[in-house]
Design an enzyme around this catalytic site. Structure first.
Site, PDB file in Angstrom:
ATOM      1  CE1 TYR A 106      -3.208  -2.785   0.185  1.00 33.53           C
ATOM      2  CE2 TYR A 106      -3.530  -2.391   2.508  1.00 33.53           C
ATOM      3  CZ  TYR A 106      -3.827  -3.094   1.367  1.00 33.53           C
ATOM      4  OH  TYR A 106      -4.752  -4.088   1.405  1.00 33.53           O
ATOM      5  CG  ASP A 128     -12.992  -7.182   5.724  1.00 30.60           C
ATOM      6  OD1 ASP A 128     -12.631  -6.610   6.764  1.00 30.60           O
ATOM      7  OD2 ASP A 128     -13.555  -6.596   4.788  1.00 30.60           O
TER       8      ASP A 128
END
Ligand code: NAD
Length: 346
Positions: free
Chosen positions: A135, A245
């Protein structure tokens, strides 16, 4: 102890209000100061993370965050969108360790995507590194030699970044069942090979912790097949984004799941994993338990009030056992009534 309350948008203020009632019941050691963040801050002050809000977050011992996200702001330039506030806070406060417990309250076993007997064994914490990895590496668009478009994002970790998050993993495991599983892709990625080497080096400081390693593809499979085997998982930013998640949904409703983002000194930002839920905002339908459980994490990790944290978690369990359910859990209680149920259990 000063707590920064950043309720934010949508259901954020509703769930934070119930959480403050619960915190006030278990301790008188907290002083709250509230500031706008996200779309609410943009509308009031022209920026999703105004200087006074950032200053409060820096001064406070811990931050209790609702949620940000406002459909009115979806067409703003990216740096003015509500979601930028959370990225700004992580960066400005050096919050590098994201802790997400995934625990299934036994009363909610039928809310999991897994079979109840598999889901019932889930009791883990996933620790995701937040400040590095693909990222934050160099990224861009370029042309290949033959003129074709090519996107690239460079994945990298240095050994200090790995050692820092590894220590959070070992220490978290030490406070739990003593098992740490480091997830990587060392069979293919050099970044992961360094990750694995450094985790093994750091393990010398924690001889009491049982360390294992797992490739990320296998970890994704094991989370569904046999999630009860995990105590603490530590992993990089990209793998952690996806696995946390996945683990959350194995553990039931989005309205139940807390999280913490910590700096090197156990200062943290605590928030439910859900967003601002504009579809139900202002209707009293939001489940406040994820935020109430985030506050329990705050007491335990940043404020040294573990007994009070235990009391809150036990009260949430007791309220569920008595049948307290908001609509996301298949019930009819309002947000305030769910807060009442937790207070009654306290
Ligand atoms: P969401 O988590 O807000 O909602 C997803 C679904 O879950 C919705 O149907 C919502 O009603 C329901 N839900 C969420 N929380 C609930 C709760 N506590 N009780 C009952 N039901 C609940 O995700 P989304 O709809 O994809 O995003 C809405 C906005 O939130 C977007 O602007 C998004 O960018 C933002 N967002 C913010 C954060 C954050 O602040 N950290 C995280 C995720 C999404």
């Amino acid at each position: 102890m000063l707590i920064a309350l950043l309720p934010g948008d949508g259901i954020g203020p509703e769930v934070i209000a119930e959480t403050v009632r619960v915190l006030d019941r278990v301790t008188d050691k907290l002083v709250f100061e509230t500031a706008p963040v996200g779309g609410a801050a943009y509308k009031a002050e022209g920026h999703p993370l105004p200087p006074a809000t950032l200053d409060l977050a820096k001064r406070a011992r811990a931050i209790l965050f609702g949620a940000v996200g406002d459909p009115d702001c979806d067409r703003l330039e990216r740096h003015l969108r509500p979601e930028q506030a959370i990225l700004g806070l992580r960066k400005e406060l050096g919050l590098f360790a994201n802790l997400r417990p995934a625990t299934l309250f036994k009363e909610l076993a039928d809310a999991s995507a897994l079979r109840p007997e598999v889901a019932g064994a889930i009791d883990m914490v996933i620790i995701r590194e937040l400040n590095g990895d693909v990222y934050f590496g160099e990224k861009g668009m370029r042309k290949t030699a033959s003129g074709r478009r090519e996107g690239y994002d460079i994945m990298s970790y240095n050994e200090d970044e790995v050692a820092r998050i590894a220590r959070v993993g070992f220490e978290t495991a030490r406070a739990r069942r003593g098992k740490l599983c480091s997830v990587d892709k060392a069979n293919v990625l050099e970044t992961s090979q360094l990750w694995r080497d450094v985790v093994i080096e750091v393990s010398a400081e924690f001889p009491d912790i049982e360390l294992s390693h797992m490739y990320v593809d296998n970890a994704a499979m094991q989370l569904v097949r046999n999630p009860g085997q995990f105590d603490v998982i530590v992993t990089g930013n990209l793998f952690g984004d996806i696995l946390s998640d996945q683990a959350s949904m194995c553990a039931g409703s989005i309205g139940m799941l807390p999280s913490a983002s910590l700096d090197a000194n156990q200062k943290g930002l605590y928030e439910p994993i859900h967003g601002s839920a504009p579809d139900i905002a202002g209707q009293g339908k939001a489940n406040p338990l994820a935020t109430i459980l985030s506050a329990a994490m705050m007491l335990r990790y940043s404020l040294g009030l573990a007994a009070e944290a235990d009391r809150i978690e036990a009260a949430v369990g007791a309220a569920l056992e008595k049948g307290a359910r908001t609509p996301d859990l298949g019930g009819t209680l309002t947000t305030v009534q769910m807060g009442d149920a937790v207070l009654a259990a306290l």
